[in-house]
Enzyme design. Structure first.
Site, mmCIF file in Angstrom:
data_model
loop_
_atom_site.group_PDB
_atom_site.id
_atom_site.type_symbol
_atom_site.label_atom_id
_atom_site.label_comp_id
_atom_site.label_asym_id
_atom_site.label_seq_id
_atom_site.Cartn_x
_atom_site.Cartn_y
_atom_site.Cartn_z
ATOM 1 N N ASN A 36 -10.879 -9.208 88.096
ATOM 2 C CA ASN A 36 -10.578 -7.818 88.445
ATOM 3 C C ASN A 36 -10.948 -6.943 87.254
ATOM 4 O OD1 ASN A 36 -9.542 -5.402 89.330
ATOM 5 N ND2 ASN A 36 -7.396 -6.040 89.304
ATOM 6 N N LYS A 83 -10.943 -3.775 87.108
ATOM 7 C CA LYS A 83 -10.113 -2.573 87.084
ATOM 8 C C LYS A 83 -10.960 -1.323 86.809
ATOM 9 C CE LYS A 83 -6.042 -5.282 85.979
ATOM 10 N NZ LYS A 83 -4.732 -5.357 85.297
ATOM 11 N N HIS A 139 -1.950 -5.070 94.537
ATOM 12 C CA HIS A 139 -1.844 -5.240 93.077
ATOM 13 C C HIS A 139 -0.705 -4.379 92.541
ATOM 14 C CE1 HIS A 139 -2.863 -5.222 88.807
ATOM 15 N NE2 HIS A 139 -3.588 -6.296 89.054
ATOM 16 N N GLU A 190 -0.380 -2.503 90.082
ATOM 17 C CA GLU A 190 -0.736 -1.150 89.646
ATOM 18 C C GLU A 190 -0.836 -0.208 90.841
ATOM 19 O OE1 GLU A 190 -2.915 -3.230 85.889
ATOM 20 O OE2 GLU A 190 -4.146 -2.452 87.533
ATOM 21 N N GLU A 226 1.216 -12.556 90.606
ATOM 22 C CA GLU A 226 1.026 -11.889 89.320
ATOM 23 C C GLU A 226 2.337 -11.252 88.878
ATOM 24 O OE1 GLU A 226 -3.308 -10.512 88.484
ATOM 25 O OE2 GLU A 226 -2.492 -9.232 90.033
ATOM 26 N N GLY A 273 -1.582 -7.682 81.539
ATOM 27 C CA GLY A 273 -2.077 -6.837 80.468
ATOM 28 C C GLY A 273 -1.160 -6.727 79.279
ATOM 29 N N SER A 275 -2.375 -12.122 82.252
ATOM 30 C CA SER A 275 -2.823 -12.471 80.895
ATOM 31 C C SER A 275 -3.434 -13.862 80.827
ATOM 32 C CB SER A 275 -1.667 -12.328 79.897
ATOM 33 O OG SER A 275 -1.242 -10.982 79.808
#
Length: 309
Positions: free
Chosen positions: A65, A67, A149, A151, A219, A225, A265
């Protein structure tokens, strides 16, 4: 903010992030016990020597991904690195560039790697400024889309039901789905990891009629991140629990055939130990997917799953 996120009544689901009351659920201790029992059940299966040993059937799966990263020049270099990398053949590899670079990547990347979008709209295109429809993604040559996701959930404000409907519509247009689930740090610390993941799974299950073209990506939000990564044992525990949830709430066949991948990560240094876990069927990779050689290392971690000859 609320006004910016408002939608027509027929498309509910976008919201400003807020705490919501959850229906009472069985205790996490019970699910932990079930997860451990299920892990032992899966561990009794033995795969033939020389093949990949996974709880889910199908190939090991690694998605990248990208992003909101990249320029035309940096993406050209990344594609060149991926084209020149040596990767194991028995892996499904997918990358998700930003929308505006999909065509560039599609026209220059090896056919061995498939293309995913990072999001799509909940229905047919029309007067939805800034959105991209599943039909448009198919027209561009995309085979996959990432939905749910964290985010999108926690920054943009998409809720579980809305995400489930997006997944159903994408699948109806022959776009395969990487369906993301995962808990925030405070939810894990409160013992609600399984509650959160199961609620997110239920929203997908309520809308999806066929799981053939779905990959689930666990996730944990606290690991995305941040440089923090779930231990192999923590990730395995959730993967087993999610597979057990599928068995109970969808079907034994879907539980066995659906690949459940880990994200948070993942990098070239930790992928091999994670890949050794039987219920980790691959990875969804963020930052490390922007580095061609390191992404290839993660793809090649499939060798950690292979039964020694």
């Amino acid at each position: 903010m609320a006004a910016a996120l408002s939608l027509a009544p027929q498309f509910p689901g976008l919201r400003v992030e807020r705490e919501r009351e959850r229906a009472p659920s069985l205790s996490s201790a019970f699910f932990s016990h079930r997860a451990c029992s299920q892990r032992r059940l899966f561990s009794t299966r033995r795969s033939p020597r020389g093949v990949v040993a996974m709880a889910g059937t199908g190939k090991f799966f690694v998605g990248g991904n990208w992003k909101c990263n990249g320029t035309k020049d940096s993406i050209s270099k990344l594609v060149a690195d991926l084209n020149g990398a040596k990767m194991e053949n028995d892996v499904d590899v997918v990358v998700a560039p930003p929308f505006i670079y999909i065509d560039q990547v599609k026209n220059s990347l090896t056919d061995c790697i498939e293309i995913s979008a990072q999001n799509c709209w909940v229905g047919k295109g029309g007067a939805f400024t800034g959105e991209i429809s599943a039909e448009q993604l198919i027209d561009m040559g995309c085979q996959w889309v990432i939905l749910g996701h964290s985010e999108r959930r926690h920054i943009i404000g998409e809720d579980d039901e809305f995400i489930g409907k997006k997944a159903a519509y994408a699948l109806s247009q022959n776009l395969k789905v990487i369906a993301c689930i995962g808990e925030k740090l405070e939810e894990r610390e409160a013992g609600k990891t399984f509650d959160v993941c199961f609620q997110q799974m239920k929203a997908f299950a309520d809308s999806i009629t066929s799981w053939e073209n779905v990959v689930i990506a666990y996730e944990p939000v606290w690991a995305i991140g941040t440089g923090k990564v779930a231990t192999p044992e923590q990730a395995q525990e959730v993967h087993v629990a999610v597979r057990d949830w599928l068995k109970k709430n969808v079907s034994t066949e879907v539980a066995s055939s659906t690949r459940i991948i880990y994200g948070g990560s993942v990098n070239g240094g930790n992928c091999s130990e994670l890949a050794k876990q039987e219920d980790i069927d691959g990875f969804l990779v963020g930052g490390a997917s922007l580095k061609g050689p390191e992404f290839a290392t993660i793809v090649n971690s499939v060798t950690s799953k292979k039964v020694a000859v």
